[in-house]
Design an enzyme around this catalytic site. Structure first.
Site, PDB file in Angstrom:
ATOM      1  N   TYR A 285       2.171  -5.630  -6.605  1.00 29.52           N
ATOM      2  CA  TYR A 285       1.882  -4.231  -6.968  1.00 29.52           C
ATOM      3  C   TYR A 285       2.480  -3.926  -8.346  1.00 29.52           C
ATOM      4  O   TYR A 285       3.137  -2.898  -8.548  1.00 29.52           O
ATOM      5  CB  TYR A 285       2.478  -3.244  -5.954  1.00 29.52           C
ATOM      6  CG  TYR A 285       2.389  -3.643  -4.502  1.00 29.52           C
ATOM      7  CD1 TYR A 285       1.256  -3.355  -3.741  1.00 29.52           C
ATOM      8  CD2 TYR A 285       3.447  -4.288  -3.872  1.00 29.52           C
ATOM      9  CE1 TYR A 285       1.185  -3.708  -2.398  1.00 29.52           C
ATOM     10  CE2 TYR A 285       3.396  -4.647  -2.534  1.00 29.52           C
ATOM     11  CZ  TYR A 285       2.262  -4.355  -1.802  1.00 29.52           C
ATOM     12  OH  TYR A 285       2.202  -4.709  -0.484  1.00 29.52           O
TER      13      TYR A 285
ATOM     14  N   GLU B 295      -1.700  -7.460  -9.243  1.00 32.95           N
ATOM     15  CA  GLU B 295      -2.146  -6.063  -9.236  1.00 32.95           C
ATOM     16  C   GLU B 295      -3.642  -6.048  -8.973  1.00 32.95           C
ATOM     17  O   GLU B 295      -4.380  -6.861  -9.545  1.00 32.95           O
ATOM     18  CB  GLU B 295      -1.816  -5.393 -10.561  1.00 32.95           C
ATOM     19  CG  GLU B 295      -2.419  -4.021 -10.774  1.00 32.95           C
ATOM     20  CD  GLU B 295      -2.004  -3.030  -9.711  1.00 32.95           C
ATOM     21  OE1 GLU B 295      -2.896  -2.348  -9.165  1.00 32.95           O
ATOM     22  OE2 GLU B 295      -0.797  -2.929  -9.418  1.00 32.95           O
TER      23      GLU B 295
ATOM     24  N   ASP C   4       7.155  -2.822  -5.114  1.00 34.16           N
ATOM     25  CA  ASP C   4       7.167  -1.361  -5.169  1.00 34.16           C
ATOM     26  C   ASP C   4       5.838  -0.919  -4.562  1.00 34.16           C
ATOM     27  O   ASP C   4       4.912  -0.527  -5.268  1.00 34.16           O
ATOM     28  CB  ASP C   4       7.307  -0.888  -6.619  1.00 34.16           C
ATOM     29  CG  ASP C   4       7.391   0.639  -6.734  1.00 34.16           C
ATOM     30  OD1 ASP C   4       7.468   1.312  -5.684  1.00 34.16           O
ATOM     31  OD2 ASP C   4       7.365   1.152  -7.857  1.00 34.16           O
TER      32      ASP C   4
ATOM     33  N   CYS D 147       8.747   4.376  -2.314  1.00 32.42           N
ATOM     34  CA  CYS D 147       8.539   5.821  -2.379  1.00 32.42           C
ATOM     35  C   CYS D 147       8.526   6.428  -0.978  1.00 32.42           C
ATOM     36  O   CYS D 147       8.295   7.630  -0.831  1.00 32.42           O
ATOM     37  CB  CYS D 147       7.234   6.144  -3.111  1.00 32.42           C
ATOM     38  SG  CYS D 147       5.766   5.454  -2.324  1.00 32.42           S
TER      39      CYS D 147
ATOM     40  N   GLU E 282      12.727   8.411  -3.669  1.00 35.63           N
ATOM     41  CA  GLU E 282      12.533   7.011  -4.049  1.00 35.63           C
ATOM     42  C   GLU E 282      13.842   6.272  -3.762  1.00 35.63           C
ATOM     43  O   GLU E 282      14.930   6.765  -4.098  1.00 35.63           O
ATOM     44  CB  GLU E 282      12.184   6.908  -5.529  1.00 35.63           C
ATOM     45  CG  GLU E 282      11.518   5.623  -5.931  1.00 35.63           C
ATOM     46  CD  GLU E 282      10.008   5.755  -6.057  1.00 35.63           C
ATOM     47  OE1 GLU E 282       9.367   4.759  -6.387  1.00 35.63           O
ATOM     48  OE2 GLU E 282       9.483   6.862  -5.822  1.00 35.63           O
TER      49      GLU E 282
END
Length: 361
Positions: free
Chosen positions: A213, A234, A294, A319, A353
């Site tokens: 990611y 990605e 992440d 997150c 976060e």
């Protein structure tokens, strides 16, 4: 404001987030989290607003989740950058002067940077014709920043579709091109601290880095210097394009970006599926020992968790601390938590976060 802007309560709210993280990890040995604060105002670099029409008046609107059908008028947005607030005022005044710009305009999006760059996107419930484009180019010149017009199946880029940002990580400047309609961290100041934390906790690591990611290279570009080689994956084509530009802009020569989902990469790397692309990227030549993730709010899926179990060190930025805690429990006693952090990306909201460094026991 759709949420309370109360700088006088900032420290209390931040302390509550830290306690919530500790509660989520009850029963797991968690080091005292390092806390990275946000500026109390003007920290957000991007924002999007509905543009509400009421007779001769029009204004920016947001919606309170507790009453989502009633628009809340927003004339100024103190959590956003000073440049973004200035542009809000200028753009609204211009729209009121120009019927071609105002007609069926229903949303406006702003992206700004710490260096004073900006991008303005106007979104319509109508087809954009040559007359709109002429007016858009006029106002683009007046505002001093690039404009994009969007409508159903239309996207008119009048000059460029990105902003240029500089992030200072551990005293060094890194240059990032951030594209419209792609993900970037909204709180640039906290982003700098977050990446710096990850960079600090990967110094002296042996082997190579894999980042899943990876977006536009926000983490992997600054972290690449800590490793012999680095590979980022990605799925977004726009983010990959941005990452490739950013690698070149920062003179990074040991980082490769692979356009592939984390699930597909995990299954191919674990030998469950065949992948010609993994051979093209010579993934077998890497000596992966550190994994950085992440992920989206859903956390790591089962395939990616299976991949993670092959790494000596996992730097996990999340997150959504709830799914972070679930993933850590799924990894079990094979890993200990060496470091923890809270990054206050979103002051005055419940969003938090968090970061963990997991080391194989």
């Amino acid at each position: 404001m759709p949420f309370p802007f109360a700088p006088e309560h900032y420290e209390t709210q931040l302390a509550e987030k830290v306690e919530r993280l500790k509660t989520l990890f009850a029963g797991i040995e968690l080091p005292e989290p390092e806390v990275f604060r946000s500026e109390p105002s003007h920290y957000r670099m991007r924002a999007e607003f509905k543009f509400w029409h009421d007779g001769d008046d029009s204004w920016y609107a947001m919606f309170d989740p507790a009453d989502p059908k009633v628009p809340v008028r927003v004339d100024q947005f103190p959590v956003a950058s000073e440049l973004l607030n200035r542009l809000m005022t200028e753009v609204r005044a211009s729209v009121h002067q120009d019927p071609a710009l105002r007609e069926r305009l229903f949303q406006i999006e702003f992206i700004t940077t710490q260096q004073g760059d900006a991008l303005i996107t106007l979104i319509y419930h109508k087809t954009l014709d040559d007359a709109w484009e002429a007016r858009g180019r006029y106002w683009q010149e007046q505002w001093g920043f690039p404009v994009i017009g969007r409508a159903r199946k239309q996207r008119l880029v009048l000059s460029r579709d990105y902003v240029n940002e500089t992030l200072t990580i551990q005293g060094k400047d890194y240059y990032f091109r951030q594209y419209e309609n792609s993900f970037t961290q909204p709180n640039a100041g906290v982003c700098e601290q977050m990446v710096g934390w990850a960079q600090q906790h990967t110094r002296g690591c042996e082997g190579d880095l894999l980042e899943l990611y990876c977006g536009n290279g926000n983490f992997s570009i600054p972290l690449a210097a800590n490793f012999k080689r680095a590979l980022g994956t990605e799925i977004s084509r726009v983010s990959v394009q941005s990452a490739q530009h950013n690698i070149e802009a920062n003179g990074i020569d040991n980082l490769t970006i692979a356009r592939m989902s984390s699930e597909d990469f995990a299954n191919a790397w674990l030998g469950r599926t065949e992948s010609r692309r993994l051979r093209e990227w010579t993934v077998s030549d890497y000596d992966f020992k550190t994994l950085l993730v992440d992920p989206p709010r859903a956390g790591l899926d089962e395939d990616t968790l299976a991949l993670a179990r092959h790494f000596e060190r996992i730097v996990y930025v999340s997150c959504n601390p709830e799914t972070l805690a679930e993933n850590v429990r799924a990894l079990g006693s094979d890993y200990r938590i060496d470091a923890a952090a809270v990054f206050d990306q979103f002051p005055y909201t419940h969003h938090m976060e968090a970061g963990l460094v997991l080391v194989r026991t």
